[in-house]
Design a protein around this motif. Structure first.
Motif, PDB file in Angstrom:
ATOM      1  N   ASN A  52       0.830  -1.195   0.000  1.00 56.81           N
ATOM      2  CA  ASN A  52       0.000   0.000   0.000  1.00 56.81           C
ATOM      3  C   ASN A  52       0.871   1.255   0.000  1.00 56.81           C
ATOM      4  O   ASN A  52       1.658   1.471   0.911  1.00 56.81           O
ATOM      5  CB  ASN A  52      -0.923   0.005   1.223  1.00 56.81           C
ATOM      6  N   GLY A  53       0.744   2.035  -1.035  1.00 56.86           N
ATOM      7  CA  GLY A  53       1.521   3.262  -1.135  1.00 56.86           C
ATOM      8  C   GLY A  53       2.813   3.105  -1.917  1.00 56.86           C
ATOM      9  O   GLY A  53       3.477   4.072  -2.236  1.00 56.86           O
ATOM     10  N   TYR A  54       3.193   1.871  -2.204  1.00 53.55           N
ATOM     11  CA  TYR A  54       4.394   1.648  -3.012  1.00 53.55           C
ATOM     12  C   TYR A  54       4.172   0.433  -3.891  1.00 53.55           C
ATOM     13  O   TYR A  54       4.434  -0.695  -3.482  1.00 53.55           O
ATOM     14  CB  TYR A  54       5.630   1.449  -2.129  1.00 53.55           C
ATOM     15  N   GLU A  55       3.670   0.671  -5.078  1.00 55.65           N
ATOM     16  CA  GLU A  55       3.431  -0.403  -6.033  1.00 55.65           C
ATOM     17  C   GLU A  55       4.367  -0.227  -7.223  1.00 55.65           C
ATOM     18  O   GLU A  55       4.556   0.891  -7.696  1.00 55.65           O
ATOM     19  CB  GLU A  55       1.974  -0.400  -6.515  1.00 55.65           C
ATOM     20  N   GLN A  56       4.950  -1.318  -7.654  1.00 59.50           N
ATOM     21  CA  GLN A  56       5.882  -1.243  -8.782  1.00 59.50           C
ATOM     22  C   GLN A  56       5.952  -2.579  -9.485  1.00 59.50           C
ATOM     23  O   GLN A  56       5.946  -3.629  -8.859  1.00 59.50           O
ATOM     24  CB  GLN A  56       7.273  -0.844  -8.279  1.00 59.50           C
ATOM     25  N   ILE A  57       6.019  -2.519 -10.814  1.00 64.47           N
ATOM     26  CA  ILE A  57       6.254  -3.706 -11.638  1.00 64.47           C
ATOM     27  C   ILE A  57       7.628  -3.535 -12.264  1.00 64.47           C
ATOM     28  O   ILE A  57       7.895  -2.514 -12.897  1.00 64.47           O
ATOM     29  CB  ILE A  57       5.206  -3.822 -12.765  1.00 64.47           C
ATOM     30  N   ASP A  58       8.490  -4.519 -12.095  1.00 64.01           N
ATOM     31  CA  ASP A  58       9.798  -4.520 -12.754  1.00 64.01           C
ATOM     32  C   ASP A  58       9.788  -5.604 -13.819  1.00 64.01           C
ATOM     33  O   ASP A  58       9.517  -6.769 -13.532  1.00 64.01           O
ATOM     34  CB  ASP A  58      10.921  -4.790 -11.750  1.00 64.01           C
ATOM     35  N   HIS A  59      10.078  -5.198 -15.046  1.00 61.51           N
ATOM     36  CA  HIS A  59      10.068  -6.116 -16.188  1.00 61.51           C
ATOM     37  C   HIS A  59      11.470  -6.677 -16.398  1.00 61.51           C
ATOM     38  O   HIS A  59      12.467  -6.001 -16.134  1.00 61.51           O
ATOM     39  CB  HIS A  59       9.594  -5.368 -17.435  1.00 61.51           C
TER      40      HIS A  59
END
Length: 114
Positions: A52-59
């Motif tokens: 919550n508050g820090y969402e990230q997708i790394d490809h």
């Protein structure tokens, strides 16, 4: 969510771009993020953070998609290549002016308004 938007974000991730996803409502921004996360095959993902508050997708190709708060003043320091504003039509005039001024000072950032 328009599938062309999701396809475009996934293509940018595959191209190694760093994308900031910002929206006025947390729900619409999170829904866009989830749609992108669901559209990328697991074997292409390095990591998906859903805190919550820090969402990230790394490809795996080096791209990343980050959720940004509308109150952030750190757009230049995030090293973004693209800023996607999920619910542009809900932005107030002052926020739009501040955001655009910040982007103009930095330069080189593509802005996509949804």
């Amino acid at each position: 969510m328009n599938r062309y938007v999701v396809d475009g974000l996934v293509a940018d991730l595959r191209a190694g771009k760093t994308i900031g996803l910002m929206g006025i409502t947390r729900v619409s921004t999170r829904n866009t993020f989830n749609a992108v996360a669901d559209a990328v095959p697991d074997y292409e993902l390095s990591r998906v953070y859903r805190a919550n508050g820090y969402e990230q997708i790394d490809h795996a190709a080096g791209g990343s998609l980050r959720l940004l708060a509308t109150s952030t003043s750190k757009i230049p320091s995030l090293g973004l290549t693209t800023l996607v504003i999920a619910d542009w039509h809900h932005l107030d005039v002052a926020l739009v002016e501040n955001l655009v001024d910040t982007i103009r000072r930095v330069g080189g950032i593509d802005v996509v308004r949804l």
